[in-house]
Enzyme design. Structure first.
Site, PDB file in Angstrom:
ATOM      1  N   ASP A 247       0.837  -1.202   0.000  1.00 32.25           N
ATOM      2  CA  ASP A 247       0.000   0.000   0.000  1.00 32.25           C
ATOM      3  C   ASP A 247       0.868   1.248   0.000  1.00 32.25           C
ATOM      4  O   ASP A 247       2.073   1.197   0.316  1.00 32.25           O
ATOM      5  CB  ASP A 247      -0.964  -0.001   1.186  1.00 32.25           C
ATOM      6  CG  ASP A 247      -0.245  -0.017   2.532  1.00 32.25           C
ATOM      7  OD1 ASP A 247       0.757  -0.746   2.657  1.00 32.25           O
ATOM      8  OD2 ASP A 247      -0.687   0.686   3.456  1.00 32.25           O
TER       9      ASP A 247
ATOM     10  N   GLU B 102      -0.044  -1.091   5.818  1.00 38.42           N
ATOM     11  CA  GLU B 102       1.042  -0.542   6.628  1.00 38.42           C
ATOM     12  C   GLU B 102       0.895   0.957   6.842  1.00 38.42           C
ATOM     13  O   GLU B 102       1.153   1.473   7.940  1.00 38.42           O
ATOM     14  CB  GLU B 102       2.386  -0.847   5.964  1.00 38.42           C
ATOM     15  CG  GLU B 102       3.601  -0.527   6.842  1.00 38.42           C
ATOM     16  CD  GLU B 102       4.098   0.907   6.737  1.00 38.42           C
ATOM     17  OE1 GLU B 102       4.874   1.337   7.608  1.00 38.42           O
ATOM     18  OE2 GLU B 102       3.697   1.607   5.777  1.00 38.42           O
TER      19      GLU B 102
END
Length: 477
Positions: free
Chosen positions: A108, A171
């Site tokens: 991400d 994350e």
């Protein structure tokens, strides 16, 4: 002592293969960057999942086995629920005679729009002056892809160790669900893992570095209230104890003019500096004048490089971040805020427990507020604290990484303690009890999270060689 390297490894052939395929590697990164896997935006959650599927496909093409772990649902602030992106647990080779290393990374990215000030389209990888610009190019798609490209190159001869991957897609928003997964799989997926390498890191300078420690963090809110609603300074100025004045007083008692934290007991847990540790800072490349010029800083508190590096990494620090409830818009407004909240954080170092620091801070602020003799109300709260993390640089994988850096770059590695916080490193260490290391290839000016994020072609390709050399060296230590 100088590091020696195993001579039986055909590094020239591996490195040559990487050189010959670098344009292909850049195209793969372009494909990855093109996916707007922004975990901050629930409307783009399907794109995060698409990115996880693309990473799965790459691992499978390399012969890996992949489990896409369903983490369930996430409840949004509005009460709606959406699926969390799957976590990749992957295996490459299973030879009980070989050591096993697990790489952690994330797919991400932070939000990015060209209107934010980017000079290129953030999701179109663009090469300029030797740099590859695009969101996620450095944090963390480029670094994960470099590991996979290194494995591909090694497979033309032999993958010398067992490799596992844990790749997540949340994350950037706190790794929702990951800590529980690590705990659940500690006795299975991690049972045969010898080493864990976090790719999500960078260098202090253009000299390659290995990170062996990070600071933790405790974030505090101190709220002071003097009335039920905001008041006019013409009618109430001078006749009451103003919340803002009380808050400024409290914030001013936290540190002195040298940056020393004034809260009693804060430094008691800090480990004394040893001569061996001190020498690690002497060899680190870090140009104070260059850093000052880059960020427009007039002067550092510390006069020497070594003092500065120690202050930013192995000692605690306190930073005041802002005041909520105060008037901050352009122009004038003669308002007395009814309630204001000061925000500050303390970076923690080894042996400092968040729960202890929280009590020290709360007790101290309440004591100082009592000294004010103010009738106002005070409330001190904190977010869940993150512990620091510190590894032993004599562990085998650190030796292997130092040898690999020497082979690829012809330099001794900088041994770095980072000033920031990487909670997953601490969690890995506490749960798995394995050797943890941060071996990233991000440059000092890559601007992760910022406009014009990039990774240089040099770091991307030479970093691929570094990961290949590291896996070879890990088989020999």
């Amino acid at each position: 002592m100088p590091l020696t390297t195993a001579v039986s490894v055909p590094s020239d052939q591996i490195f040559q293969y990487i050189e010959e395929h670098q344009n292909e590697y850049v195209q793969r990164l372009k494909d990855w960057v093109a996916i707007e896997s922004n975990s901050n935006d629930p409307a783009k959650r399907h794109l995060v999942t698409n990115m996880m599927l693309l990473a799965e496909e790459r691992i499978r093409k390399l012969g890996g086995t992949v489990e896409m772990v369903d983490l369930g649902m996430q409840e949004l602030p509005n009460g709606n629920k959406i699926s969390l992106p799957p976590v990749i647990l992957a295996n490459m080779v299973k030879d009980p005679k070989k050591p096993t290393v697990c790489f952690y990374g994330h797919m991400d990215v932070q939000p990015a729009k060209i209107e934010d000030g980017w000079s290129t389209e953030p999701y179109l990888l663009t090469e300029k002056n030797g740099n590859l610009y695009g969101r996620g190019a450095s944090d963390d798609k480029g670094q994960v892809l470099a590991v996979l490209n290194a494995i591909e190159a090694l497979q033309k001869h032999e993958l010398p160790v067992n490799v596992k991957f844990l790749l997540e897609g949340m994350e950037e928003v706190g790794s929702t669900g990951l800590n529980t997964l690590v705990e659940q799989r500690n006795s299975t997926f991690f049972s045969d893992v010898d080493y864990i390498v976090v790719t999500d890191s960078g260098w202090l300078s253009n000299k390659p570095g290995i990170t062996y420690g990070t600071r933790g963090n405790c974030y505090f809110f101190v709220e002071v209230e003097c009335a039920k609603r905001d008041l006019h300074s013409g009618g109430f100025g001078g006749i009451l104890h103003e919340a803002m004045n009380d808050l400024i007083f409290l914030l001013n008692t936290l540190v002195d003019s040298s940056g020393h934290i004034l809260i009693p007991g804060i430094y008691e847990a800090v480990a004394p500096l040893t001569e061996k540790e001190k020498k690690l800072y002497e060899g680190i490349e870090y140009d104070l004048d260059q850093i000052k010029a880059k960020y427009g800083i007039k002067e550092f508190r510390n006069k020497t490089k070594e003092e500065l590096l120690m202050q930013r990494s192995r000692y605690p620090s306190l930073s005041i971040h802002g005041i909520e409830g105060a008037f901050s818009a352009p122009g004038t407004k003669t308002v007395i805020p009814a309630k204001v909240t000061g925000k500050f954080s303390i970076r923690l170092v080894p042996n400092m427990e968040p729960s202890v620091v929280e009590k020290q801070v709360t007790d101290y602020l309440n004591k100082k507020f009592t000294e004010l003799n103010s009738p106002n109300s005070i409330k001190v709260t904190s977010d869940v604290g993150s512990k620091s993390w510190l590894s032993d640089t004599n562990e085998p994988q650190y030796l292997a990484a130092r040898k690999a850096i020497k082979r690829v770059f012809g330099k001794e590695a900088d041994m770095i303690r980072a000033g920031g916080t990487i909670p997953i490193a601490t969690h890995f260490q506490e749960v798995t009890r394995k050797s943890i290391m941060l071996l990233g290839i991000g440059g000092p000016d890559d601007a992760p999270h910022g406009q014009d994020e990039k990774i240089s072609r040099y770091n991307f390709i030479e970093g691929t060689k570094l990961y290949a050399a590291f896996l070879q060296e890990l088989a020999t230590v």
